[in-house]
Design a protein around this motif. Structure first.
Motif, PDB file in Angstrom:
ATOM      1  N   ILE A 109     -22.507  97.186 -48.070  1.00 52.61           N
ATOM      2  CA  ILE A 109     -23.141  96.030 -47.422  1.00 52.61           C
ATOM      3  C   ILE A 109     -24.492  96.419 -46.814  1.00 52.61           C
ATOM      4  N   ILE A 110     -24.524  97.564 -46.129  1.00 51.03           N
ATOM      5  CA  ILE A 110     -25.779  98.033 -45.521  1.00 51.03           C
ATOM      6  C   ILE A 110     -26.833  98.296 -46.594  1.00 51.03           C
ATOM      7  N   TYR A 113     -28.250  94.999 -47.899  1.00 51.91           N
ATOM      8  CA  TYR A 113     -29.237  94.409 -46.999  1.00 51.91           C
ATOM      9  C   TYR A 113     -30.579  95.135 -47.080  1.00 51.91           C
ATOM     10  N   TYR A 116     -32.305  94.295 -50.428  1.00 54.30           N
ATOM     11  CA  TYR A 116     -32.718  92.894 -50.548  1.00 54.30           C
ATOM     12  C   TYR A 116     -33.825  92.525 -49.551  1.00 54.30           C
ATOM     13  N   VAL A 117     -33.810  93.142 -48.378  1.00 56.41           N
ATOM     14  CA  VAL A 117     -34.826  92.814 -47.376  1.00 56.41           C
ATOM     15  C   VAL A 117     -36.120  93.598 -47.604  1.00 56.41           C
ATOM     16  N   GLN A 122     -36.553  89.613 -49.433  1.00 56.22           N
ATOM     17  CA  GLN A 122     -35.854  88.426 -48.931  1.00 56.22           C
ATOM     18  C   GLN A 122     -35.762  88.469 -47.408  1.00 56.22           C
ATOM     19  N   PRO A 124     -33.626  88.036 -43.853  1.00 54.15           N
ATOM     20  CA  PRO A 124     -32.234  88.375 -43.529  1.00 54.15           C
ATOM     21  C   PRO A 124     -31.258  87.240 -43.838  1.00 54.15           C
ATOM     22  N   ALA A 127     -30.857  87.090 -47.582  1.00 52.65           N
ATOM     23  CA  ALA A 127     -30.069  88.257 -47.998  1.00 52.65           C
ATOM     24  C   ALA A 127     -28.598  88.052 -47.677  1.00 52.65           C
ATOM     25  N   SER A 128     -28.322  87.377 -46.561  1.00 56.89           N
ATOM     26  CA  SER A 128     -26.933  87.096 -46.178  1.00 56.89           C
ATOM     27  C   SER A 128     -26.280  86.145 -47.169  1.00 56.89           C
ATOM     28  N   SER A 130     -27.123  85.837 -50.313  1.00 53.91           N
ATOM     29  CA  SER A 130     -26.911  86.619 -51.543  1.00 53.91           C
ATOM     30  C   SER A 130     -25.693  87.530 -51.400  1.00 53.91           C
ATOM     31  N   LEU A 131     -25.557  88.141 -50.225  1.00 50.56           N
ATOM     32  CA  LEU A 131     -24.401  89.011 -49.976  1.00 50.56           C
ATOM     33  C   LEU A 131     -23.106  88.219 -50.058  1.00 50.56           C
TER      34      LEU A 131
END
Length: 364
Positions: A109-110, A113, A116-117, A122, A124, A127-128, A130-131
């Motif tokens: 997960i880290i 992020y 993606y950021v 992207q 945050p 990115a969330s 997308s996650l």
């Protein structure tokens, strides 16, 4: 006493296990990065979050992966090993596996992020979203963690086997090195607890077992630090060996000193738990032994020969001569010690030996 009593800032066990940590961390990172490269090149964008690749992603992912997997390896080798030592093996394995899988999910997960950021640009919030899609509306996160599950299980079994057989022994069994008996020149080191009978009577069976376990742990720490191969534990006795050489003779000598340091360092712990500070005696000899693999239901590498018997007799002579550490003349010659470091006790007759043996007491 627990492992954490010894895993302090200057712990010799910490230095020893650090080597294992480096190997595991690098191996896990290599596995992760190889899979990342393969998936990045062949997976479709809707199924895999990193299908859009660039050189910066490859470099960043490798660095983050190395940090993350080295951290997981640290937790496996130190805190988890300490805190789960007294759990049943099945529960120990289960908890370690679950914790490693949880840590892997957090790392995934880290890493997601960060990429993606900072790479894809992207926000945050974006990115969330997308996650959420890849973690819960596709199989990416589950697949990521489950693909490491077998790797973790293999690692746990490898560590357990390595500790069961002592480093290098399982490899010798696996490749069949000693299917045919071989003669080798080895340093044989017998060490056991002083005054074990009165201690056992004072503590009782259960407490005495705990006491012996902690004493052996401390002594083994010093032995392991200097590459000693633990051959077997017999009650309160430890039998150790090194290939015979001047360098290994010094290692054997240093392990004796190191073991005493570890015991003394934890003397307050022993005093608090058992009201006893352990002392031990040791006998060391060097010579040829025959090594071979035996057993059907349980395979072992076994040493035999006069050198083994002589080392055991030297250890027994410690009590008879009121000495802590005795070595043979052959061992003294290999050690090349100064005169002030040992005392020649002259020829000593020992049970089971037709000829007397020249012994030396170590002054350490």
């Amino acid at each position: 006493m627990t492992l954490s009593d010894l895993f302090n800032k200057n712990s010799i066990l910490k230095r020893y296990y650090f080597k294992t940590l480096v190997v595991i961390g690098f191996f896990w990172t290599l596995f992760d990065y190889s899979r990342f490269l393969a998936l990045s090149l062949f997976e479709e964008a809707q199924d895999y979050p990193f299908a859009k690749t660039s050189q910066s992603i490859f470099i960043l992912t490798f660095i983050i992966g190395l940090i993350a997997y080295s951290t997981l390896a640290y937790w496996l080798i130190f805190p988890l090993k300490s805190r789960l030592r007294k759990y049943p093996l099945w529960l120990n394995f289960l908890l370690k596996t679950l914790i490693l899988c949880g840590g892997t999910a957090v790392y995934a997960i880290i890493n997601f992020y960060i990429v993606y950021v900072f790479i894809y640009g992207q926000s945050p919030i974006a990115a969330s979203r997308s996650l959420f899609h890849f973690a819960f509306q596709s199989s990416w996160l589950l697949s990521y963690v489950s693909s490491r599950l077998l790797l973790y299980i293999i690692t746990l079994f490898a560590l357990e086997i390595n500790e069961k057989y002592s480093p290098g022994v399982f490899t010798d069994i696996f490749v069949g090195k000693y299917l045919a008996p071989k003669e080798e020149n080895r340093i044989i080191f017998f060490i056991d607890l002083k005054d074990s009978t009165p201690i056992a009577e004072k503590l009782g069976h259960k407490e005495y077992f705990k006491f012996i376990r902690d004493v052996i742990f401390c002594i083994s720490a010093g032995i392991t630090e200097h590459d000693g191969r633990i051959y077997q534990y017999v009650g309160d006795e430890i039998v150790v060996w090194w290939p015979a050489s001047k360098i290994n003779a010094r290692k054997c000598f240093k392990s004796l000193i190191e073991s005493r340091k570890v015991v003394n360092k934890n003397s307050e712990v022993f005093k608090r738990l058992y009201d006893i500070v352990p002392e031990y005696k040791a006998g060391i000899h060097v010579g040829n032994v025959t090594v071979g693999q035996i057993g059907i239901g349980k395979k072992e590498l076994v040493m035999s020969g006069d050198t083994i018997n002589t080392a055991a007799r030297i250890r027994t002579a410690c009590t008879e001569l009121n000495q802590k550490f005795l070595v043979s003349k052959e061992m003294i010659e290999l050690l090349e010690m100064e005169d002030f470091q040992s005392e020649n006790l002259g020829p000593v007759e020992m049970k089971g030996k037709n000829q007397s043996l020249e012994l030396f007491a170590l002054k350490i």
